[in-house]
Design a protein around this motif. Structure first.
Motif, short mmCIF file in Angstrom:
data_model
loop_
_atom_site.label_atom_id
_atom_site.label_comp_id
_atom_site.label_asym_id
_atom_site.label_seq_id
_atom_site.Cartn_x
_atom_site.Cartn_y
_atom_site.Cartn_z
N THR A 1 5.91 9.38 8.28
CA THR A 1 6.50 8.05 8.66
C THR A 1 5.90 6.69 8.02
O THR A 1 5.19 6.99 7.15
CB THR A 1 6.05 7.88 10.35
OG1 THR A 1 4.52 8.25 9.78
CG2 THR A 1 6.13 8.55 11.33
N ASN A 2 6.82 5.28 8.03
CA ASN A 2 6.54 4.73 7.34
C ASN A 2 5.24 4.11 7.73
O ASN A 2 5.09 3.27 8.42
CB ASN A 2 7.64 3.85 6.60
CG ASN A 2 8.64 4.60 5.63
OD1 ASN A 2 8.16 5.30 4.71
ND2 ASN A 2 9.76 4.00 5.75
N ARG A 3 4.37 2.94 6.45
CA ARG A 3 3.00 2.28 7.22
C ARG A 3 3.61 1.20 7.24
O ARG A 3 4.27 0.31 5.81
CB ARG A 3 2.00 2.80 6.60
CG ARG A 3 1.43 3.80 6.60
CD ARG A 3 0.34 3.89 6.11
NE ARG A 3 -0.85 3.69 7.02
CZ ARG A 3 -2.31 3.60 6.12
NH1 ARG A 3 -2.15 4.77 5.58
NH2 ARG A 3 -3.46 2.78 7.15
N ALA A 4 3.55 -0.10 7.55
CA ALA A 4 4.30 -0.66 7.25
C ALA A 4 3.61 -2.02 6.46
O ALA A 4 4.19 -2.89 6.44
CB ALA A 4 4.54 -2.15 9.46
N ASP A 5 2.27 -1.65 6.24
CA ASP A 5 1.46 -2.77 5.54
C ASP A 5 1.07 -1.97 4.03
O ASP A 5 0.11 -2.33 3.65
CB ASP A 5 0.17 -2.37 6.55
CG ASP A 5 -1.28 -0.94 6.68
OD1 ASP A 5 0.08 -0.37 6.64
OD2 ASP A 5 -2.34 -1.33 6.43
N GLN B 1 7.05 5.58 -3.29
CA GLN B 1 6.43 5.06 -3.77
C GLN B 1 5.58 5.27 -4.16
O GLN B 1 5.35 5.18 -5.59
CB GLN B 1 6.49 3.45 -2.60
CG GLN B 1 8.33 3.45 -2.44
CD GLN B 1 8.26 2.16 -1.88
OE1 GLN B 1 6.80 1.45 -1.49
NE2 GLN B 1 8.87 1.82 -1.31
N TYR B 2 5.18 5.44 -4.00
CA TYR B 2 3.31 6.06 -4.05
C TYR B 2 3.01 6.82 -5.89
O TYR B 2 2.65 6.70 -6.56
CB TYR B 2 2.31 6.44 -3.52
CG TYR B 2 1.00 6.86 -4.09
CD1 TYR B 2 0.59 5.51 -4.67
CD2 TYR B 2 0.41 7.58 -4.16
CE1 TYR B 2 -1.64 5.79 -4.97
CE2 TYR B 2 -0.82 7.92 -4.88
CZ TYR B 2 -1.54 6.55 -5.34
OH TYR B 2 -2.89 6.85 -5.83
N VAL B 3 4.05 7.96 -5.34
CA VAL B 3 3.73 9.11 -6.26
C VAL B 3 4.58 8.58 -7.54
O VAL B 3 4.58 8.60 -8.47
CB VAL B 3 4.61 10.29 -6.30
CG1 VAL B 3 4.83 10.69 -6.92
CG2 VAL B 3 4.00 11.22 -5.04
N GLU B 4 6.39 7.53 -7.65
CA GLU B 4 7.08 6.79 -8.75
C GLU B 4 6.05 6.22 -9.31
O GLU B 4 6.13 6.11 -10.46
CB GLU B 4 7.82 6.07 -7.95
CG GLU B 4 9.00 6.15 -9.21
CD GLU B 4 10.10 5.75 -8.33
OE1 GLU B 4 11.03 4.70 -8.95
OE2 GLU B 4 10.75 5.92 -7.20
N THR B 5 5.12 5.85 -8.50
CA THR B 5 4.87 5.01 -9.30
C THR B 5 3.17 5.31 -10.12
O THR B 5 3.78 4.76 -11.29
CB THR B 5 3.85 3.27 -7.94
OG1 THR B 5 4.67 2.67 -7.60
CG2 THR B 5 3.00 2.35 -9.45
N ARG B 6 2.52 5.85 -9.80
CA ARG B 6 1.35 6.12 -10.54
C ARG B 6 2.61 7.31 -11.30
O ARG B 6 1.50 7.75 -12.34
CB ARG B 6 0.84 7.70 -9.37
CG ARG B 6 -0.36 7.19 -8.46
CD ARG B 6 -0.84 6.61 -8.70
NE ARG B 6 -2.34 7.40 -10.01
CZ ARG B 6 -2.94 6.61 -10.51
NH1 ARG B 6 -3.54 5.54 -10.57
NH2 ARG B 6 -4.00 7.77 -10.83
N LEU B 7 3.66 8.08 -11.24
CA LEU B 7 4.19 8.78 -12.30
C LEU B 7 4.49 7.91 -13.46
O LEU B 7 4.36 7.84 -14.27
CB LEU B 7 5.33 9.19 -11.68
CG LEU B 7 5.73 10.08 -13.07
CD1 LEU B 7 4.88 11.41 -13.30
CD2 LEU B 7 7.46 11.10 -12.13
N ASN B 8 5.13 6.57 -13.07
CA ASN B 8 4.90 5.96 -14.32
C ASN B 8 3.94 5.06 -14.79
O ASN B 8 4.19 5.28 -15.99
CB ASN B 8 5.94 4.13 -13.82
CG ASN B 8 7.66 4.45 -13.19
OD1 ASN B 8 8.34 5.49 -13.64
ND2 ASN B 8 7.74 3.79 -12.51
#
Length: 178
Positions: A2-6, A12-19
């Motif tokens: 489930t996505n958290r609203a906040d 997205q977190y994994v992709e950001t960390r990978l970048n």
């Protein structure tokens, strides 16, 4: 999931960390490449310097080799001198040891000359034993004779006493009768 609203979702977190990690790896590659280029430059400079030293240093090398040979020769001479001193000390120690051994031999020779042999001692001891046994026999005989004389005196005194007693009895009886 489930996505958290906040906040960001997991993807997205994994992709950001990978970048971020990819950017850090690129930065490390640049730093590593720069360090490798600097090391290559240093090695090239050293190689050129050693080539120049070889070309310019044959005279210096000959002097260095001559100095090394001279130092080696001095070291060998010092070692030979030390070995010679050690041999001299060992010879002196050996001579002292032989002197003490010779003293010991002299003492043994002296003892051999001055001490009486065992066979002679055995003969002397046997002779003394015979003399002692003869003297013991004589003493035993003298003591036996003394005992006999003392015993004889005892018998003589006893007999004299008996005779006097009998004589006294006879005299006493004679007075009563007569």
């Amino acid at each position: 999931m489930t996505n958290r609203a906040d906040g960001p979702n997991l993807e997205q977190y994994v992709e950001t960390r990978l970048n971020l990690l990819t950017e850090q790896i690129k930065d490390y590659r640049v730093v590593f490449q720069d360090a490798q280029d600097a090391a290559d430059k240093r090695y090239e400079q050293r190689f050129e310097a050693s080539q120049n030293a070889i070309v310019l240093g044959f005279a210096g090398q000959k002097a260095a080799v001559d100095a090394a040979f001279a130092a080696q020769k001095e070291a060998i001479n010092a070692a030979l001198a030390a070995a010679d001193r050690a041999v001299t000390k060992a010879e002196l120690a050996t001579e002292k040891r032989f002197e003490s051994v010779n003293e010991f031999r002299g003492t043994l020779d002296n003892q051999q000359r001055t001490l009486i042999p065992r066979s002679e001692v055995d003969v002397l001891v046997k002779g003394l034993d015979e003399k002692i046994s003869n003297l013991t026999k004589q003493m035993d005989q003298l003591q036996a004779e003394r005992r006999g004389v003392v015993g004889g005196w005892g018998y003589a005194v006893g007999a004299a006493g008996l005779a006097l007693t009998l004589f006294s009895l006879v005299m006493v009886l004679w007075k009563f009768k007569g």
